[in-house]
Design an enzyme around this catalytic site. Structure first.
Site, PDB file in Angstrom:
ATOM      1  N   HIS B 125      13.649  -2.261  11.856  1.00 50.33           N
ATOM      2  CA  HIS B 125      12.211  -2.464  11.725  1.00 50.33           C
ATOM      3  C   HIS B 125      11.985  -3.947  11.402  1.00 50.33           C
ATOM      4  O   HIS B 125      12.814  -4.565  10.733  1.00 50.33           O
ATOM      5  CB  HIS B 125      11.720  -1.574  10.578  1.00 50.33           C
ATOM      6  CG  HIS B 125      10.237  -1.543  10.401  1.00 50.33           C
ATOM      7  ND1 HIS B 125       9.547  -2.532   9.758  1.00 50.33           N
ATOM      8  CD2 HIS B 125       9.303  -0.628  10.775  1.00 50.33           C
ATOM      9  CE1 HIS B 125       8.253  -2.232   9.737  1.00 50.33           C
ATOM     10  NE2 HIS B 125       8.078  -1.074  10.347  1.00 50.33           N
ATOM     11  N   ASP B 202      17.797  -0.026   4.263  1.00 49.54           N
ATOM     12  CA  ASP B 202      16.354   0.171   4.360  1.00 49.54           C
ATOM     13  C   ASP B 202      16.129   1.678   4.452  1.00 49.54           C
ATOM     14  O   ASP B 202      16.361   2.293   5.489  1.00 49.54           O
ATOM     15  CB  ASP B 202      15.861  -0.568   5.606  1.00 49.54           C
ATOM     16  CG  ASP B 202      14.430  -0.204   5.965  1.00 49.54           C
ATOM     17  OD1 ASP B 202      13.818   0.654   5.291  1.00 49.54           O
ATOM     18  OD2 ASP B 202      13.930  -0.789   6.952  1.00 49.54           O
ATOM     19  N   GLN B 205      12.721   5.456   6.038  1.00 50.62           N
ATOM     20  CA  GLN B 205      12.631   6.694   6.809  1.00 50.62           C
ATOM     21  C   GLN B 205      13.568   7.774   6.274  1.00 50.62           C
ATOM     22  O   GLN B 205      13.613   8.879   6.832  1.00 50.62           O
ATOM     23  CB  GLN B 205      12.941   6.435   8.290  1.00 50.62           C
ATOM     24  CG  GLN B 205      11.947   5.521   8.983  1.00 50.62           C
ATOM     25  CD  GLN B 205      10.558   6.144   9.132  1.00 50.62           C
ATOM     26  OE1 GLN B 205      10.388   7.364   9.088  1.00 50.62           O
ATOM     27  NE2 GLN B 205       9.550   5.296   9.293  1.00 50.62           N
ATOM     28  N   LYS B 228       5.305   6.780   2.650  1.00 51.35           N
ATOM     29  CA  LYS B 228       6.003   7.562   3.673  1.00 51.35           C
ATOM     30  C   LYS B 228       6.685   8.786   3.080  1.00 51.35           C
ATOM     31  O   LYS B 228       7.283   9.577   3.797  1.00 51.35           O
ATOM     32  CB  LYS B 228       7.064   6.696   4.366  1.00 51.35           C
ATOM     33  CG  LYS B 228       6.492   5.546   5.167  1.00 51.35           C
ATOM     34  CD  LYS B 228       7.606   4.819   5.910  1.00 51.35           C
ATOM     35  CE  LYS B 228       7.202   3.428   6.361  1.00 51.35           C
ATOM     36  NZ  LYS B 228       6.355   3.403   7.546  1.00 51.35           N
ATOM     37  N   CYS B 368       7.129  -1.716  15.460  1.00 55.09           N
ATOM     38  CA  CYS B 368       7.672  -2.836  14.676  1.00 55.09           C
ATOM     39  C   CYS B 368       9.181  -2.963  14.885  1.00 55.09           C
ATOM     40  O   CYS B 368       9.935  -3.223  13.933  1.00 55.09           O
ATOM     41  CB  CYS B 368       7.366  -2.671  13.195  1.00 55.09           C
ATOM     42  SG  CYS B 368       5.613  -2.598  12.834  1.00 55.09           S
TER      43      CYS B 368
HETATM   44  C1  LIG Z   1      12.685   1.730   8.828  1.00 54.31           C
HETATM   45  C2  LIG Z   1      11.492   1.052   8.221  1.00 54.31           C
HETATM   46  N1  LIG Z   1      11.640  -0.058   7.502  1.00 54.31           N
HETATM   47  C3  LIG Z   1      10.611  -0.687   6.913  1.00 54.31           C
HETATM   48  C4  LIG Z   1       9.336  -0.209   7.060  1.00 54.31           C
HETATM   49  C5  LIG Z   1       8.223  -0.951   6.406  1.00 54.31           C
HETATM   50  O1  LIG Z   1       7.646  -0.192   5.397  1.00 54.31           O
HETATM   51  P1  LIG Z   1       6.283  -0.659   4.752  1.00 54.31           P
HETATM   52  O2  LIG Z   1       5.364  -0.943   5.881  1.00 54.31           O
HETATM   53  O3  LIG Z   1       5.852   0.505   3.935  1.00 54.31           O
HETATM   54  O4  LIG Z   1       6.581  -1.876   3.943  1.00 54.31           O
HETATM   55  C6  LIG Z   1       9.114   0.950   7.821  1.00 54.31           C
HETATM   56  C7  LIG Z   1       7.778   1.526   7.996  1.00 54.31           C
HETATM   57  O5  LIG Z   1       6.935   1.106   8.715  1.00 54.31           O
HETATM   58  C8  LIG Z   1      10.217   1.597   8.411  1.00 54.31           C
HETATM   59  O6  LIG Z   1      10.049   2.682   9.146  1.00 54.31           O
END
Ligand SMILES: Cc1ncc(COP(=O)(O)O)c(C=O)c1O
Ligand SMILES: Cc1ncc(COP(=O)(O)O)c(C=O)c1O
Lengths: 140, 410, 410, 140
Positions: B125, B202, B205, B228, B368
């Site tokens: 991401h 990270d 998910q 999430k 993203c």
């Molecule tokens: C794998 C992963 N990493 C990072 C993020 C970023 O999370 P956030 O937008 O809550 O900071 C997301 C969600 O969009 C994600 O799915």
């Protein structure tokens, strides 16, 4: 129901877009992205004596974006830049609730998009590319 | 709400007011959980209770409200720590996954030297990609990228040739937000250990799908978001081992993160407060605490089985749909209930728009993860991401809607 | 809720569930508003409505819920902009004042060269002090400090000898969280303009007291927090002029703040999204939007008069209390309803503890302003900070409690 | 009511603290801050033959902190370091609900603090200073 967006008028334009493909020796060529969705259009212009002579486009985008590029290609050829740019305003008007006026009457097919704010940029993107391409062509 | 109860999907769903309410008078088939999950009544109630009985700033005042607020805030930290099986003072509250990872990049990362290496993967991401690119441009480190397999997994066979003595950090998605692939952590940790590198996962998910044992994974950093995992927006956490946190400089300066401030110099407070400058997201921490308590009283063996059964149904349905191609693992092994696919000739936004007409909420686009899209040669995918409250009716609506979209768009 | 209505303090107070509920069966006299204010029902309702009818991620998906969430989020931005009389796309959502100021220090600040100067004052909150100290240590800038007067105001007569051609930024509290002094902005802006420096105001203690005209102030940056102005925790804003924001690099990398990401490089999205990496505090933005709408329907001429009348009563009461010394302006001119004092021989924590027994919530300590405490030669002060919902009974309880504390502690 | 904290037993200790003031030539001297409230204690120790011979303290803190420092000064003198350190544990016990045991029975006056978590650090701070001072004195 939001699938009224995918009426025949839009889908025909999207599936057989006028002007699809790059131009061989364009006077201006710009690529514009929509940062939020990753869509991208490359738009080529050819001008002869200050009149738009040809429009080519390559769209990596949705049906709305395709259809919008198609309307540009079928309407802007033969226009002076100012008339072409007016299309951008007509489209904004359509998305705001106005009627589409000639020579950009074809933009009326996008009236159903009005209710879908998240899709406005999809139809506007090709016009943003057109504006930038015309700005690029000007000094030449 | 106490003690593990057998998992009853309908009873769970009934605890989500927005799902019960539906959409414009019709049902809502919410399959955009990978973007943001819905909020159970228990979490909403905990936040309302906080706002109407204990609202005050924390760690500052001695009056009873402030004591109640501090207890609620620090209690939430302990609950979250229990969800991850770690000590409470290793949990740092941030505003989300993205800010947690940026904190690591700007704090741990600043200790790196030009030529040092950070290893990420092509499926990250942007939240676990751009911070390292920015570190590269700031500090002259080398950013190395693990490739992905055809099934949309991080290609761990490339670890040995990628990780070197200069590698300081391996930062990978625990679960891909595009392909749903679950990363096999053991070989990553093993590769890191041979060169003394740290491992960041990270977990954005992963955390919505049940409790975790972070020490058992052997990693060094874990980042995730509240919104999430059935918690509030505006909150997330960074977990790291205490000695590691103690060795890292703070990113932000301000109140609550100091020991003493004079005109000349400032001494930092202890971990975790060193990293929590200013008034933290108090009500949001309380909400996230309630979310993990809610999650911990579920029977996760059954809940996971339920999620996986629905995932299989989606995969089967896509297998029957002409022109559909799943971008991700074809089976359930090492897979979370996040399913991305391409529908030949149809743009993801158009697919999502038509599905919205069926009350099905999906996400289409690059998610993203543009480098991964480039790799698969697509502008974007359509993604159905499931949570434990989804049911067969959601899957039915999805598959019916996809048939209609395919007919309309091609 | 529409149209300016005459200000009725009792009716306003009745909209705050926690104040109505009281404390352990007794009344609550909440005078710790400078730390965190209470939340009106209208804001709570707006957040509950969001969570139960429109919860989704923003700017990402095309389904109806996501459109509703995006509308709510961007609508809140516009409401907040109206409260400050600025364009919507100049409002950046942060997690609070502290993160807004740190953003400026890490973004605008990184453009400074060794020897460049930042001017702050001795009365700054650590949130507007430590970030500049950290910038000093990081970039080799010079941190210059305006003194304070005996009345606890920033001594603006020192501006001319402090501001030089190397000054790049003057960063001051709009209202002191300790002394309640309101900074006279015009001379600060004038001094900055002569050398081309920028002006940042820390508005954390100003925004709870009515709408503002930021362009009229002539400043460049404004920072504030939601939780001190009847909004949620976990949110704040940075305002800056658009050209200035456009020229600044982002602090955090991640989703939503990019135009394109490739393995090689990343292009940023436009302002304000460039500075809002990752999922923003969505429900909190919605709550803050509701808070400013709530604030904007009040008659602020009467509301301010009410706040000032109570402030005068507190000042008078302290004047009669033996051994009490107000640290701050003695009159109402250029003063906000934040009153700090010393009670000879009594430690602020003991004072606050005894007042808590009277249902009065105060704050005692250094108020995250240690350099100012050092200046006045005190370890801390006791602070009563008022909001528009306070009433005469609150002041009565405060003065009665202080008499008791003085008797007990001396 | 929380002002049961300010009972006579605590207030007497706070107002006439035993050991107030610095020592002339201490064997150990430490200053400890409470980062959250800005309180500060400087504690001086003199040891003779491994026995605490004198304690001095300068407290910029609340009545609870003053009283706690006073209890240290009146109890630790004449103790071996291990016995003095045990006071820290006794105090933690009192704050957790246990009885105070000899020779630290005086710490029983802090029983009312138990309900006030935000004040625990106020009474503990002098004992933290004592522990650090003893550690500092050891190698000498
Ligand atoms: C794998 C992963 N990493 C990072 C993020 C970023 O999370 P956030 O937008 O809550 O900071 C997301 C969600 O969009 C994600 O799915
Ligand atoms: C003047 C001032 N500046 C900055 C802050 C920091 O605000 P926050 O803690 O909400 O980031 C505060 C509040 O504590 C304040 O009063």
């Amino acid at each position: 129901m939001s699938d009224d967006l995918y009426q025949q008028a839009i889908m025909e334009r999207a599936k057989q877009p006028v002007g699809a493909g790059r131009l061989a020796a364009p006077d201006a060529s710009v690529t514009v992205d929509n940062p939020l969705c990753g869509d991208r259009i490359t738009l080529d212009l050819k001008l002869i004596d200050g009149t738009i002579a040809a429009v080519g486009h390559q769209v990596r985008g949705c049906a709305l974006c395709q259809a919008s590029a198609s309307v540009i290609a079928s309407t802007a050829v033969g226009q002076k830049p100012a008339a072409a740019l007016a299309g951008h305003e007509v489209l904004r008007g359509v998305l705001g609730g106005s009627e589409a006026s000639a020579p950009w009457a074809a933009l009326g097919i996008f009236a159903p998009v009005r209710r879908h704010k998240s899709r406005h940029d999809c139809v506007l993107l090709p016009f943003e590319a057109l504006a930038r391409a015309l700005a690029q062509a000007k000094p030449a | 709400m106490s003690g593990a109860t057998a998992f009853d999907p309908a009873a769970v769903r009934a605890q989500f007011p927005l799902l019960m309410r539906g959409l414009d008078g019709g049902p809502l088939h919410y399959l955009d959980n990978g973007a943001t999950s819905q909020l159970p009544q228990a979490v909403l109630d905990a936040m309302i209770r906080f706002e109407t009985t204990s609202r005050a700033n924390v760690l500052r005042s001695v009056h009873r409200l402030a004591e109640a607020a501090t207890d609620a805030y620090e209690g939430a930290r302990l609950d979250i720590a229990r969800y991850l099986n770690v000590p409470g003072d290793e949990i740092i509250f941030t505003s989300g996954t993205t800010s947690a990872i940026n904190l690591v990049a700007r704090s741990f990362g600043e200790g790196m030297q030009p030529g040092d290496e950070v290893v990420v993967s092509l499926l990250e991401h942007h939240g676990n990609f751009v911070p390292w690119q920015m570190l590269r441009d700031r500090r002259g480190i080398t950013l190395k990228i693990l490739p992905v397999t055809d099934e949309g997994r991080i290609d761990l066979s490339a670890l040995t040739r990628t990780v070197t003595k200069r590698t300081k950090l391996i930062a990978l998605a625990h679960v891909s937000n595009v392909t749903g692939a679950v990363t096999d952590v053991a070989p990553v940790v093993a590769a890191a250990r041979t060169v003394g590198a740290r491992v960041l996962l990270d977990g954005a998910q992963r955390t919505p799908h049940g409790p975790l044992d972070l020490p058992g994974l052997g990693i060094d950093f874990y980042a995730f978001s509240g919104h999430k995992m059935f918690g509030p927006t505006g909150i997330g956490c960074l977990w790291a081992k205490k000695e590691l946190l103690a060795s890292m400089p703070p990113l932000m300066g301000g109140g609550e993160m100091i020991r003493t401030v004079t005109v000349e110099r400032t001494e930092w407070a202890d971990v975790p407060h060193k990293f929590e400058a200013g008034t933290p997201p108090i009500a949001q921490a309380v909400g996230l605490g309630a979310a993990v308590r809610w999650l911990m009283q579920l029977d996760w063996t059954s809940a996971s089985a339920h999620e996986m059964r629905l995932t299989q149904r989606v995969l089967d349905g896509l297998g029957r749909l002409k022109g559909a191609r799943v971008i991700g693992p074809s089976g359930l092994q090492g897979r979370a209930p996040v399913i991305s696919f391409e529908l030949a000739g149809a743009h993801p936004h158009d697919v999502c728009q038509i599905l919205d007409g069926f009350g099905v909420a999906l996400r289409g686009g690059h998610h993203c993860a543009q480098p991964l899209m480039d790799h698969f040669g697509v502008a974007g995918t359509t993604r159905a991401s499931l949570a434990l409250y989804n049911n067969d009716a959601d899957v039915d609506a999805l598959l019916t809607g996809l048939d209609a979209a395919a007919a309309k768009l091609r």
